[in-house]
Scaffold this motif. Structure first.
Motif, PDB file in Angstrom:
ATOM      1  N   ILE A   1       1.031 -43.363 -17.119  1.00 19.03           N
ATOM      2  CA  ILE A   1       0.920 -44.342 -18.210  1.00 19.03           C
ATOM      3  C   ILE A   1       0.388 -43.657 -19.466  1.00 19.03           C
ATOM      4  CG2 ILE A   1      -0.226 -46.458 -18.973  1.00 19.03           C
ATOM      5  CD1 ILE A   1      -0.241 -47.358 -16.040  1.00 19.03           C
ATOM      6  N   GLY A   2      -0.551 -42.739 -19.286  1.00 19.68           N
ATOM      7  CA  GLY A   2      -1.063 -42.001 -20.438  1.00 19.68           C
ATOM      8  C   GLY A   2       0.014 -41.203 -21.133  1.00 19.68           C
ATOM      9  N   GLU A   3       0.856 -40.546 -20.360  1.00 22.45           N
ATOM     10  CA  GLU A   3       1.964 -39.779 -20.940  1.00 22.45           C
ATOM     11  C   GLU A   3       2.950 -40.699 -21.649  1.00 22.45           C
ATOM     12  OE1 GLU A   3       3.513 -37.743 -17.594  1.00 22.45           O
ATOM     13  OE2 GLU A   3       1.773 -36.411 -17.374  1.00 22.45           O
ATOM     14  N   LEU A   4       3.197 -41.868 -21.052  1.00 21.88           N
ATOM     15  CA  LEU A   4       4.110 -42.833 -21.651  1.00 21.88           C
ATOM     16  C   LEU A   4       3.563 -43.342 -22.982  1.00 21.88           C
ATOM     17  CD1 LEU A   4       6.593 -44.731 -21.438  1.00 21.88           C
ATOM     18  CD2 LEU A   4       5.130 -46.312 -20.165  1.00 21.88           C
ATOM     19  N   CYS A   5       2.282 -43.690 -23.000  1.00 24.39           N
ATOM     20  CA  CYS A   5       1.676 -44.195 -24.239  1.00 24.39           C
ATOM     21  C   CYS A   5       1.692 -43.142 -25.339  1.00 24.39           C
ATOM     22  CB  CYS A   5       0.244 -44.656 -23.968  1.00 24.39           C
ATOM     23  SG  CYS A   5       0.120 -46.185 -23.024  1.00 24.39           S
TER      24      CYS A   5
ATOM     25  N   PRO B   1     -11.447 -41.500 -18.314  1.00 21.84           N
ATOM     26  CA  PRO B   1     -10.094 -41.858 -18.771  1.00 21.84           C
ATOM     27  C   PRO B   1      -9.554 -40.978 -19.881  1.00 21.84           C
ATOM     28  CG  PRO B   1     -11.407 -43.824 -18.398  1.00 21.84           C
ATOM     29  CD  PRO B   1     -12.354 -42.668 -18.293  1.00 21.84           C
ATOM     30  N   LYS B   2     -10.426 -40.295 -20.592  1.00 24.77           N
ATOM     31  CA  LYS B   2      -9.947 -39.370 -21.617  1.00 24.77           C
ATOM     32  C   LYS B   2      -9.020 -38.321 -21.009  1.00 24.77           C
ATOM     33  CE  LYS B   2     -11.554 -36.082 -25.139  1.00 24.77           C
ATOM     34  NZ  LYS B   2     -12.730 -35.492 -25.823  1.00 24.77           N
ATOM     35  N   SER B   3      -9.241 -37.995 -19.748  1.00 25.56           N
ATOM     36  CA  SER B   3      -8.443 -36.959 -19.081  1.00 25.56           C
ATOM     37  C   SER B   3      -6.988 -37.365 -18.914  1.00 25.56           C
ATOM     38  CB  SER B   3      -9.049 -36.624 -17.712  1.00 25.56           C
ATOM     39  OG  SER B   3      -8.955 -37.728 -16.824  1.00 25.56           O
ATOM     40  N   VAL B   4      -6.686 -38.670 -19.019  1.00 21.58           N
ATOM     41  CA  VAL B   4      -5.301 -39.132 -18.908  1.00 21.58           C
ATOM     42  C   VAL B   4      -4.791 -39.675 -20.241  1.00 21.58           C
ATOM     43  CG1 VAL B   4      -5.425 -39.577 -16.439  1.00 21.58           C
ATOM     44  CG2 VAL B   4      -6.064 -41.398 -18.046  1.00 21.58           C
ATOM     45  N   GLY B   5      -5.523 -39.385 -21.322  1.00 20.49           N
ATOM     46  CA  GLY B   5      -5.052 -39.749 -22.653  1.00 20.49           C
ATOM     47  C   GLY B   5      -5.454 -41.113 -23.151  1.00 20.49           C
ATOM     48  N   ALA B   6      -6.406 -41.779 -22.504  1.00 25.04           N
ATOM     49  CA  ALA B   6      -6.853 -43.089 -22.991  1.00 25.04           C
ATOM     50  C   ALA B   6      -7.474 -42.951 -24.373  1.00 25.04           C
ATOM     51  CB  ALA B   6      -7.864 -43.697 -22.025  1.00 25.04           C
ATOM     52  N   GLY B   7      -7.095 -43.845 -25.280  1.00 23.90           N
ATOM     53  CA  GLY B   7      -7.669 -43.832 -26.620  1.00 23.90           C
ATOM     54  C   GLY B   7      -9.001 -44.548 -26.676  1.00 23.90           C
ATOM     55  N   LEU B   8      -9.105 -45.650 -25.925  1.00 19.94           N
ATOM     56  CA  LEU B   8     -10.343 -46.405 -25.844  1.00 19.94           C
ATOM     57  C   LEU B   8     -10.733 -46.575 -24.377  1.00 19.94           C
ATOM     58  CD1 LEU B   8      -9.812 -49.312 -28.443  1.00 19.94           C
ATOM     59  CD2 LEU B   8     -11.122 -47.193 -28.763  1.00 19.94           C
ATOM     60  N   VAL B   9     -12.024 -46.477 -24.104  1.00 22.91           N
ATOM     61  CA  VAL B   9     -12.558 -46.690 -22.760  1.00 22.91           C
ATOM     62  C   VAL B   9     -13.593 -47.799 -22.828  1.00 22.91           C
ATOM     63  CG1 VAL B   9     -13.746 -45.667 -20.790  1.00 22.91           C
ATOM     64  CG2 VAL B   9     -12.224 -44.262 -22.198  1.00 22.91           C
ATOM     65  N   ILE B  10     -13.437 -48.784 -21.961  1.00 22.52           N
ATOM     66  CA  ILE B  10     -14.373 -49.915 -21.911  1.00 22.52           C
ATOM     67  C   ILE B  10     -15.180 -49.828 -20.623  1.00 22.52           C
ATOM     68  CG2 ILE B  10     -14.550 -52.432 -21.750  1.00 22.52           C
ATOM     69  CD1 ILE B  10     -12.019 -52.607 -23.455  1.00 22.52           C
ATOM     70  N   ASN B  11     -16.468 -50.091 -20.728  1.00 22.01           N
ATOM     71  CA  ASN B  11     -17.334 -50.175 -19.555  1.00 22.01           C
ATOM     72  C   ASN B  11     -18.159 -51.454 -19.618  1.00 22.01           C
ATOM     73  OD1 ASN B  11     -17.481 -47.595 -17.736  1.00 22.01           O
ATOM     74  ND2 ASN B  11     -17.297 -46.814 -19.828  1.00 22.01           N
ATOM     75  N   SER B  12     -18.201 -52.172 -18.501  1.00 19.05           N
ATOM     76  CA  SER B  12     -19.219 -53.202 -18.361  1.00 19.05           C
ATOM     77  C   SER B  12     -20.464 -52.472 -17.891  1.00 19.05           C
ATOM     78  CB  SER B  12     -18.800 -54.268 -17.346  1.00 19.05           C
ATOM     79  OG  SER B  12     -19.881 -55.169 -17.135  1.00 19.05           O
ATOM     80  N   LEU B  13     -21.363 -52.193 -18.798  1.00 17.09           N
ATOM     81  CA  LEU B  13     -22.555 -51.404 -18.478  1.00 17.09           C
ATOM     82  C   LEU B  13     -23.457 -52.107 -17.487  1.00 17.09           C
ATOM     83  CD1 LEU B  13     -23.363 -50.234 -22.123  1.00 17.09           C
ATOM     84  CD2 LEU B  13     -22.084 -48.984 -20.364  1.00 17.09           C
ATOM     85  N   THR B  14     -23.313 -53.416 -17.389  1.00 17.58           N
ATOM     86  CA  THR B  14     -24.092 -54.214 -16.448  1.00 17.58           C
ATOM     87  C   THR B  14     -23.986 -53.654 -15.038  1.00 17.58           C
ATOM     88  OG1 THR B  14     -23.431 -56.127 -17.776  1.00 17.58           O
ATOM     89  CG2 THR B  14     -24.458 -56.575 -15.632  1.00 17.58           C
TER      90      THR B  14
END
Length: 411
Positions: free
Chosen positions: A168-172, A193-206
């Motif tokens: 999916i990262g390559e496709l995006c 997720p940066k390793s697969v090309g994600a532009g934004l990473v979301i975490n529920s820090l909770t």
């Protein structure tokens, strides 16, 4: 300081950034207003020409800023914005970057509340295509001329489905789409997720990052992988200065200043403390979760077990490729769904609660609670059976937890 290991970087983050008065931990700044000796400096912070200043706590405090620096380091990004909850981070990302007429692609297997937010987007004129993201061909087939982003979770809650993250990262990248990855379950301790090309990473820090069930929080991290100059929905007022900061600036201004989804300094402090043991907790809970999953898979009363590190898991190969362990999340189906409540009530150690990522093991019947509002049709589409039970494995001794499940299954 030279590059150090994962946990070393966390526990020395505040000190390296220069906490006040030589403090080991960043102090909790409770002030709402922040004053200036010169009005020019106040104006500079408002207009963005002065970086790192504070004016009103809705847009951040020194304590939340310290946590943002920590999260940015964990995800190896270029910047982060913290929010009051993980859902606030998700909602702010969608509502600040999308507009009526846009189209997005998401995994069919997303958190129940995220699914609810997607239905809200539809009501606002944003088209949503939900696909089985473990098959990147389905993602490719769903792309339209007005597609703006692709959103997936690394490990889906509750069914533990895993997208084909790298494909999916390559496709995006090839199609110029923003790739947004919710890293909550795996956390940066297991996967970045940066390793697969994600532009934004979301975490529920909770959950995994804080890990003690004592503080709510969420974050959005820009990895630097996406070219914001190509994104049509960045407002003119934010198309100034370094283009790498445009997306995060818009999310912060609209999500914090306008929507008010601000993280408190008290909870930012609690999350920072919890993060210090992130890798240790994830390693322990993952080991126990695997042991429990292996036990359950062999039990005749169990129909199916969902855990990424089981060879029977449909995306086991993807999990082994990307994750260093399987995380604390597992689900399983009782063969006799009518025994669901009685079985859970026979357990002595797991706490019957809706949370995730705690130091204590938590358990919940999925169809009757977190996916009840979604309705029977949605549950069927997501493969959520009436006898599906979700477990968030804590830090209990593995043998104790397995023994408790054994006595409960024997009735």
């Amino acid at each position: 300081m030279k590059e150090v290991g994962f946990t070393t970087a966390i526990v020395h983050s505040n000190r390296q950034a220069g906490a006040e008065h030589g403090a080991i931990h960043k102090p909790i700044h409770t002030s709402v207003q922040y004053g200036f000796d010169r009005v020019e400096d106040l104006v500079g912070v408002f207009q963005g020409s002065i970086k790192g200043g504070f004016n009103y706590a809705r847009q951040g405090t020194p304590t939340t800023a310290a946590l943002e620096t920590l999260i940015t380091g964990l995800e190896q990004g270029v910047g982060s914005v913290c929010f009051a909850t993980g859902m606030a981070a998700i909602t702010a990302t969608f509502l600040t970057l999308l507009q009526s007429g846009d189209h997005i692609i998401t995994s069919r297997f997303v958190f129940g509340n995220t699914n609810s937010v997607l239905s809200t987007l539809v009501r606002l004129g944003i088209t949503v295509s939900m696909v089985d993201a473990s098959d990147s061909a389905q993602v490719a087939a769903a792309i339209q001329p007005n597609t703006r982003l692709v959103f997936v979770e690394t490990i889906a809650n509750p069914g533990t489905q895993i997208p084909d993250l790298s494909a999916i990262g390559e496709l995006c990248k090839a199609r110029g789409l923003l790739y947004v990855v919710d890293n909550t379950v795996s956390s940066p301790a297991l996967f970045r997720p940066k390793s697969v090309g994600a532009g934004l990473v979301i975490n529920s820090l909770t959950k995994t990052v804080a890990g003690h069930g004592s503080a709510l929080g969420g974050s959005v991290t820009d990895t630097g992988c996406f070219d914001w100059q190509t994104y049509p929905n960045i407002l003119d007022s934010y198309r100034k200065g370094d283009a790498a900061q445009w997306g995060l600036l818009q999310i912060k201004k609209k999500g914090l200043r306008d929507m008010g989804a601000s993280l408190s300094s008290e909870h930012a402090h609690q999350i920072s403390l919890g993060a210090e043991t992130l890798a240790l907790r994830v390693e322990r809970s993952s080991t126990t979760a695997l042991a429990l999953a292996q036990y359950l898979e062999k039990h005749p009363a169990i129909g199916r077990v969902y855990y990424p590190m089981l060879s029977s898991h449909p995306q086991h190969a993807i999990a082994k490729k990307h994750f260093s362990a399987g995380s604390w999340l597992l689900s399983f189906e009782l063969r006799d769904a009518s025994d669901c409540f009685a079985f859970i009530n026979r357990l002595q150690l797991p706490i019957k609660a809706t949370g995730l990522g705690d130091t204590r093991t938590l358990i919940i019947p999925v169809a009757h609670t977190i996916f009840w509002e979604a309705g029977a049709q949605v549950r069927a589409e997501m493969g959520i059976a009436d006898g599906l039970i979700r477990v968030s494995v804590g830090l209990e001794d593995s043998a104790d937890l397995v023994a408790d499940f054994e006595q409960a299954l024997h009735g």
